[in-house]
Design an enzyme around this catalytic site. Structure first.
Site, PDB file in Angstrom:
ATOM      1  N   SER A 108       0.837  -1.197   0.000  1.00  0.00           N
ATOM      2  CA  SER A 108       0.000   0.000   0.000  1.00  0.00           C
ATOM      3  C   SER A 108       0.872   1.248   0.000  1.00  0.00           C
ATOM      4  O   SER A 108       1.990   1.234   0.509  1.00  0.00           O
ATOM      5  CB  SER A 108      -0.866  -0.023   1.263  1.00  0.00           C
ATOM      6  OG  SER A 108      -1.418   1.235   1.517  1.00  0.00           O
ATOM      7  N   GLN A 129      -0.814  -0.384  -4.435  1.00  0.00           N
ATOM      8  CA  GLN A 129      -2.120   0.267  -4.262  1.00  0.00           C
ATOM      9  C   GLN A 129      -1.901   1.703  -3.807  1.00  0.00           C
ATOM     10  O   GLN A 129      -1.151   1.958  -2.873  1.00  0.00           O
ATOM     11  CB  GLN A 129      -2.924  -0.531  -3.226  1.00  0.00           C
ATOM     12  CG  GLN A 129      -4.246   0.079  -2.820  1.00  0.00           C
ATOM     13  CD  GLN A 129      -4.097   1.089  -1.704  1.00  0.00           C
ATOM     14  OE1 GLN A 129      -3.138   1.048  -0.935  1.00  0.00           O
ATOM     15  NE2 GLN A 129      -5.024   2.031  -1.619  1.00  0.00           N
ATOM     16  N   TYR A 131      -3.731   5.931  -3.500  1.00  0.00           N
ATOM     17  CA  TYR A 131      -4.916   6.787  -3.487  1.00  0.00           C
ATOM     18  C   TYR A 131      -4.626   8.001  -4.355  1.00  0.00           C
ATOM     19  O   TYR A 131      -3.478   8.327  -4.649  1.00  0.00           O
ATOM     20  CB  TYR A 131      -5.220   7.248  -2.061  1.00  0.00           C
ATOM     21  CG  TYR A 131      -5.546   6.121  -1.107  1.00  0.00           C
ATOM     22  CD1 TYR A 131      -6.835   5.615  -1.032  1.00  0.00           C
ATOM     23  CD2 TYR A 131      -4.569   5.582  -0.287  1.00  0.00           C
ATOM     24  CE1 TYR A 131      -7.144   4.590  -0.158  1.00  0.00           C
ATOM     25  CE2 TYR A 131      -4.872   4.548   0.602  1.00  0.00           C
ATOM     26  CZ  TYR A 131      -6.158   4.059   0.658  1.00  0.00           C
ATOM     27  OH  TYR A 131      -6.455   3.045   1.516  1.00  0.00           O
ATOM     28  N   THR A 157      -7.227   2.947  -5.582  1.00  0.00           N
ATOM     29  CA  THR A 157      -8.454   2.785  -4.782  1.00  0.00           C
ATOM     30  C   THR A 157      -9.339   3.999  -5.009  1.00  0.00           C
ATOM     31  O   THR A 157      -8.914   5.140  -4.808  1.00  0.00           O
ATOM     32  CB  THR A 157      -8.093   2.648  -3.288  1.00  0.00           C
ATOM     33  OG1 THR A 157      -7.300   1.477  -3.130  1.00  0.00           O
ATOM     34  CG2 THR A 157      -9.334   2.517  -2.430  1.00  0.00           C
ATOM     35  N   LYS A 253      -9.817  -0.288  -7.770  1.00  0.00           N
ATOM     36  CA  LYS A 253     -10.366  -1.029  -6.634  1.00  0.00           C
ATOM     37  C   LYS A 253     -11.477  -0.205  -5.988  1.00  0.00           C
ATOM     38  O   LYS A 253     -11.266   0.972  -5.657  1.00  0.00           O
ATOM     39  CB  LYS A 253      -9.255  -1.298  -5.615  1.00  0.00           C
ATOM     40  CG  LYS A 253      -9.722  -2.009  -4.365  1.00  0.00           C
ATOM     41  CD  LYS A 253      -8.528  -2.521  -3.580  1.00  0.00           C
ATOM     42  CE  LYS A 253      -8.947  -3.174  -2.282  1.00  0.00           C
ATOM     43  NZ  LYS A 253      -9.345  -2.196  -1.270  1.00  0.00           N
ATOM     44  N   SER A 275     -15.421  -4.099  -4.634  1.00  0.00           N
ATOM     45  CA  SER A 275     -15.026  -4.033  -3.229  1.00  0.00           C
ATOM     46  C   SER A 275     -15.778  -2.913  -2.545  1.00  0.00           C
ATOM     47  O   SER A 275     -16.028  -1.865  -3.148  1.00  0.00           O
ATOM     48  CB  SER A 275     -13.520  -3.755  -3.165  1.00  0.00           C
ATOM     49  OG  SER A 275     -13.104  -3.498  -1.847  1.00  0.00           O
ATOM     50  N   HIS A 277     -14.404  -1.976   0.380  1.00  0.00           N
ATOM     51  CA  HIS A 277     -13.333  -1.628   1.321  1.00  0.00           C
ATOM     52  C   HIS A 277     -13.531  -2.348   2.661  1.00  0.00           C
ATOM     53  O   HIS A 277     -13.358  -1.775   3.738  1.00  0.00           O
ATOM     54  CB  HIS A 277     -13.319  -0.114   1.533  1.00  0.00           C
ATOM     55  CG  HIS A 277     -11.943   0.476   1.742  1.00  0.00           C
ATOM     56  ND1 HIS A 277     -11.310   1.255   0.810  1.00  0.00           N
ATOM     57  CD2 HIS A 277     -11.087   0.410   2.789  1.00  0.00           C
ATOM     58  CE1 HIS A 277     -10.134   1.642   1.279  1.00  0.00           C
ATOM     59  NE2 HIS A 277      -9.976   1.139   2.478  1.00  0.00           N
ATOM     60  N   ARG A 280     -15.676  -0.713   5.307  1.00  0.00           N
ATOM     61  CA  ARG A 280     -15.084   0.355   6.117  1.00  0.00           C
ATOM     62  C   ARG A 280     -15.397   1.747   5.587  1.00  0.00           C
ATOM     63  O   ARG A 280     -15.004   2.750   6.174  1.00  0.00           O
ATOM     64  CB  ARG A 280     -13.560   0.176   6.152  1.00  0.00           C
ATOM     65  CG  ARG A 280     -13.120  -1.069   6.866  1.00  0.00           C
ATOM     66  CD  ARG A 280     -11.769  -1.542   6.404  1.00  0.00           C
ATOM     67  NE  ARG A 280     -10.640  -0.860   6.997  1.00  0.00           N
ATOM     68  CZ  ARG A 280     -10.167  -1.082   8.214  1.00  0.00           C
ATOM     69  NH1 ARG A 280     -10.756  -1.965   8.977  1.00  0.00           N
ATOM     70  NH2 ARG A 280      -9.114  -0.441   8.673  1.00  0.00           N
ATOM     71  N   ASP A 308     -13.376  -8.660  -3.532  1.00  0.00           N
ATOM     72  CA  ASP A 308     -12.931  -8.923  -2.161  1.00  0.00           C
ATOM     73  C   ASP A 308     -14.037  -8.552  -1.187  1.00  0.00           C
ATOM     74  O   ASP A 308     -15.045  -7.974  -1.551  1.00  0.00           O
ATOM     75  CB  ASP A 308     -11.602  -8.228  -1.840  1.00  0.00           C
ATOM     76  CG  ASP A 308     -11.694  -6.698  -1.776  1.00  0.00           C
ATOM     77  OD1 ASP A 308     -12.768  -6.151  -1.473  1.00  0.00           O
ATOM     78  OD2 ASP A 308     -10.657  -6.058  -2.011  1.00  0.00           O
ATOM     79  N   GLY A 309     -13.841  -8.957   0.074  1.00  0.00           N
ATOM     80  CA  GLY A 309     -14.829  -8.650   1.104  1.00  0.00           C
ATOM     81  C   GLY A 309     -15.449  -9.898   1.704  1.00  0.00           C
ATOM     82  O   GLY A 309     -16.193 -10.611   1.026  1.00  0.00           O
ATOM     83  N   ARG A 332      -8.546  -9.104   5.869  1.00  0.00           N
ATOM     84  CA  ARG A 332      -8.483  -9.510   7.277  1.00  0.00           C
ATOM     85  C   ARG A 332      -8.098 -10.987   7.394  1.00  0.00           C
ATOM     86  O   ARG A 332      -7.542 -11.392   8.406  1.00  0.00           O
ATOM     87  CB  ARG A 332      -9.841  -9.296   7.957  1.00  0.00           C
ATOM     88  CG  ARG A 332     -10.234  -7.819   8.103  1.00  0.00           C
ATOM     89  CD  ARG A 332     -11.570  -7.700   8.793  1.00  0.00           C
ATOM     90  NE  ARG A 332     -12.043  -6.344   8.903  1.00  0.00           N
ATOM     91  CZ  ARG A 332     -12.868  -5.761   8.023  1.00  0.00           C
ATOM     92  NH1 ARG A 332     -13.284  -6.421   6.952  1.00  0.00           N
ATOM     93  NH2 ARG A 332     -13.264  -4.507   8.206  1.00  0.00           N
TER      94      ARG A 332
END
Ligand code: HOC
Length: 380
Positions: A108, A129, A131, A157, A253, A275, A277, A280, A308-309, A332
């Site tokens: 990241s 990844q 921002y 993202t 993403k 996704s 996130h 979140r 994902d998720g 996670r």
């Protein structure tokens, strides 16, 4: 203890025992009422697998190719921020584990090791990844650096132009770096093993960001990062420029709508990650798994659709692939094992997922991922 971890919940429990409360809640938490966070995991139970038998499954090939990268397993370690806060080995552990299992991993822009170091550790395909920052020079610099390092896939993202309402973090006052103020000392006393490791290894750094941002010795909360540094005026034109500049696999993403998926195709992206996130950001948004079929039907023949998720089981991966996903991201699922036990924890989690996928494929009568299809699923 690590030997007692057989699934996601076991690792989560072990991570909770080891981590200071604010850090556990940062990983574990979602936005608002955490409805989307819960739904992510529940979404996989809205359909059932329909196996075939007697298909000759003594050899299982679970490899996939996604955005031009060959992966030995159909899932990869999604890029996540701040990993050395969870365990002093941080991204190093994840990069090594991903290399051992032949899968892709992400670093990241808020990662705690440098892109260069990650490249040196692992020859596995690397995702970077990032921002979209207000400072356009910083965005360009991040891409140039990734190019120099030989990063395979750029991942922007796009669901985080402002911070989600993470009430657990508000309550705990979570911010980086972890400070040895009164509250920090209390955490130190409560979780000495974590604290000794954290404070005896090199200081907390964000090597992708530090040279561009002066925190003035203070701390940065999530909402401050998103609000002060990220650019809410970002548009598709800005992203199209970046895709052109990168001229390699570029992935967005945080795409959820068919309209946006089609725009991603138009501007030349190689992949999209459905996704929310990890629940979140926008609470109440749909689970990526629930939205997957619609997106695959619209653009799956022109772009690699990833999701994902809530992925906690091999069968979750198999359900997503049966619907048409090219690969699945885990977050996670490897972060709790990292927090619980460092590299051995991550390796154990990846191995468990690999074994669950292999077993699931055998029981479903599929010897390669290409044999999975919607015929293998029924929604309730
Ligand atoms: C202090 C800055 O994607 C998340 C991450 C971004 C964290 C920024 C933290 O937690 O959702």
């Amino acid at each position: 203890r690590l030997n007692d971890c057989h699934n996601f919940s076991d690792f989560r429990r072990m991570a909770r025992q080891r981590l200071p409360g604010p850090i556990f809640d940062y990983i574990d938490g979602g936005a608002d009422d955490e409805v989307t966070y819960r739904r992510n995991a529940e979404s996989f139970d809205t359909c059932d697998l329909v196996p075939n038998v007697l298909r000759g499954v003594s050899e299982i090939d679970m490899s996939v190719t996604v955005m031009g990268q060959k992966l030995a397993m159909p899932f990869y370690c999604s890029p996540t921020a701040l990993q050395r806060l969870f365990h002093h080995q941080g991204e190093r552990a994840v990069a090594k584990a991903a290399a051992k299992y032949g899968t892709m991993f992400g670093v990241s822009s808020l990662g705690t090791i440098s892109l260069e170091e990650a490249r040196g550790i692992s020859a596995s395909p690397q995702v970077y990844q990032f921002y979209f920052h207000r400072d356009r020079g910083l965005n360009r610099a991040m891409m140039q650096r990734a190019k120099q390092v030989g990063v395979e896939v750029m991942m922007l993202t796009v669901d985080s132009i402002t911070g989600g309402n993470r009430e657990r973090d508000k309550r705990t006052g979570f911010a980086i770096p972890f400070k040895l103020n009164l509250a920090g000392m209390a955490q130190f006393a409560l979780k000495p093993a974590w604290a000794i490791n954290y404070f005896t290894h090199e200081g907390f750094k964000l090597p992708q960001l530090d040279e561009h941002v002066d925190m003035g010795g203070g701390t940065m909360s999530i909402s401050r990062y998103f609000t002060e540094m990220l650019d809410p005026s970002m548009t598709w034109d800005d992203v199209a420029d970046m895709v052109r500049q990168w001229s390699g696999p570029f992935c967005l993403k945080g795409i959820m709508s068919v309209e946006d998926a089609k725009r991603a195709v138009e501007i030349g992206c190689s992949g999209i990650v459905l996704s929310n996130h990890g629940g979140r950001q926008l609470d109440g948004s749909r689970a990526a798994f629930d939205q997957l079929a619609e997106i695959v039907d619209a653009v799956g023949d022109r772009i690699d659709v990833i999701m994902d998720g809530g992925v906690q089981r091999g069968t979750h991966v198999l359900k997503a692939l049966s619907l048409g996903a090219k690969a699945v991201g885990i977050g996670r699922y490897y972060l709790f094992p990292l927090a619980a036990a460092g590299q051995p924890g991550v390796e154990r989690a990846l191995e468990q997922m690999r074994v669950e996928i292999e077993r699931g494929m055998k029981l479903m009568g599929c010897s390669s991922i290409g044999q999975l299809s919607r015929e293998n699923l029924r929604f309730r």
